[in-house]
Design an enzyme around this catalytic site. Structure first.
Site, PDB file in Angstrom:
ATOM      1  N   TRP A  12       0.811  -1.226   0.000  1.00  0.00           N
ATOM      2  CA  TRP A  12       0.000   0.000   0.000  1.00  0.00           C
ATOM      3  C   TRP A  12       0.840   1.270   0.000  1.00  0.00           C
ATOM      4  O   TRP A  12       0.299   2.373   0.022  1.00  0.00           O
ATOM      5  CB  TRP A  12      -1.003  -0.018   1.172  1.00  0.00           C
ATOM      6  N   HIS A  97      12.756  -2.655  -1.066  1.00  0.00           N
ATOM      7  CA  HIS A  97      11.948  -2.161  -2.196  1.00  0.00           C
ATOM      8  C   HIS A  97      12.752  -1.110  -2.968  1.00  0.00           C
ATOM      9  O   HIS A  97      13.485  -0.321  -2.366  1.00  0.00           O
ATOM     10  CB  HIS A  97      10.631  -1.569  -1.682  1.00  0.00           C
ATOM     11  N   GLU A 169      10.979  -6.966  -9.182  1.00  0.00           N
ATOM     12  CA  GLU A 169      10.226  -5.783  -9.592  1.00  0.00           C
ATOM     13  C   GLU A 169      11.114  -4.917 -10.484  1.00  0.00           C
ATOM     14  O   GLU A 169      11.914  -4.111  -9.970  1.00  0.00           O
ATOM     15  CB  GLU A 169       9.798  -4.971  -8.366  1.00  0.00           C
ATOM     16  N   SER A 215       3.132  -2.903 -12.138  1.00  0.00           N
ATOM     17  CA  SER A 215       1.917  -2.719 -12.936  1.00  0.00           C
ATOM     18  C   SER A 215       1.100  -4.002 -13.110  1.00  0.00           C
ATOM     19  O   SER A 215       0.531  -4.237 -14.178  1.00  0.00           O
ATOM     20  CB  SER A 215       2.258  -2.098 -14.296  1.00  0.00           C
ATOM     21  N   GLY A 236       1.171  -2.932  -6.305  1.00  0.00           N
ATOM     22  CA  GLY A 236       1.092  -1.597  -5.718  1.00  0.00           C
ATOM     23  C   GLY A 236      -0.279  -0.994  -5.978  1.00  0.00           C
ATOM     24  O   GLY A 236      -1.267  -1.321  -5.310  1.00  0.00           O
ATOM     25  N   GLY A 237      -0.365  -0.139  -6.978  1.00  0.00           N
ATOM     26  CA  GLY A 237      -1.574   0.640  -7.259  1.00  0.00           C
ATOM     27  C   GLY A 237      -2.861  -0.175  -7.263  1.00  0.00           C
ATOM     28  O   GLY A 237      -3.860   0.228  -6.648  1.00  0.00           O
TER      29      GLY A 237
END
Ligand code: 13P
Length: 253
Positions: A12, A97, A169, A215, A236-237
């Protein structure tokens, strides 16, 4: 298809107040059921962890943090330790990250200290690696992944690493809408598994879960999860809304 249990994890990032995080966690818990072949985790901000942990009790959703410091306590203003995360209800912690490496000075060495600390406290580390766009263009993807894995996992044995989860990632795919193609993801994941095989043996390499992040959306998760070395996703998003995140969790295999 492997017999590795998939993990669909939501990062988040720096979104949501406590109240917003609690509401979204409640909505998510209402939308998901326990599944034999996959696990679920969300990583809200530090301030929301304890309250979200109450919401997740008895649900199939595990709780993770987005970072931590390697000391247990002390004069380290602004930092959070492994015992603190555990007391807030966390079982997982995201480490290294790319946003932490890029904006907050994380290095392979600090990442390594944090991974060692996570194991010492029985927290499950989700260890993030990945190349930048420039590194990919210069054909350095494999050498960067090799360096990140070798240094990030130094001083650890295959016994320590049993619970380790790796998240690949590619930085150029994060928040850009530019997902890696399934072939690019599979190629990187296979390479990462081969690094683990070389350094720690095939048993660990075969059991280790490697997530893809960058993504990930409800409309591309199926094809990513169809790749033999993709064992889940770090989202993520699209994890910020219970609707879209639950659709990712319910991918078809
Ligand atoms: P997006 O899914 O927003 O691209 O973010 C990926 C990520 O950084 C997860 O850790």
């Amino acid at each position: 298809m492997s017999d590795r249990k998939a993990l669909i994890a939501g990062n988040w990032k720096m979104y949501k107040t406590c109240a917003e995080a609690v509401d979204e966690a409640k909505a998510l818990v209402d939308l998901v059921q326990p599944m034999d072949d996959r696990e679920i985790m969300i990583a809200p901000t530090y301030t929301a962890l304890a309250q979200v942990s109450e919401v997740l009790k008895g649900s199939p959703v595990a709780l993770g943090a987005q970072n931590m410091f390697w000391e247990n306590e002390g004069a380290f203003t602004g930092e959070i330790s492994a015992p603190m995360l555990i007391s807030a209800g966390c079982s997982h912690v995201i480490i290294g990250h790319s946003e932490r490496r890029q904006y907050f000075g994380e290095t392979d060495d600090t990442v390594n200290k944090k991974i060692v600390t996570a194991f010492n406290h029985d927290l499950i580390p989700v260890f993030c690696i990945g190349e930048s766009e420039q590194e990919r263009d210069l054909n350095q993807t494999f050498s960067i992944l090799d360096k990140q894995v070798t240094k990030g996992l130094s001083n650890l044995s295959s016994k320590d690493l049993e619970t380790l989860i790796i998240a690949y990632e590619p930085i150029w795919a994060i928040g850009t809408g530019k997902t890696a193609t399934t072939e690019q993801a599979q190629e990187a994941h296979r390479f990462i598994r081969s690094l683990i095989d070389k350094a720690f043996g095939s048993e660990l390499a075969q059991s280790m879960r490697i997530l893809y992040g960058g993504s990930v959306k409800p409309d591309n998760i199926d094809e990513l999860m169809a790749m033999p070395d993709v064992d889940g996703a770090l989202v993520g998003g699209a994890s910020l809304k219970a609707d879209s995140f639950s659709n990712i969790i319910k991918y078809n295999r």
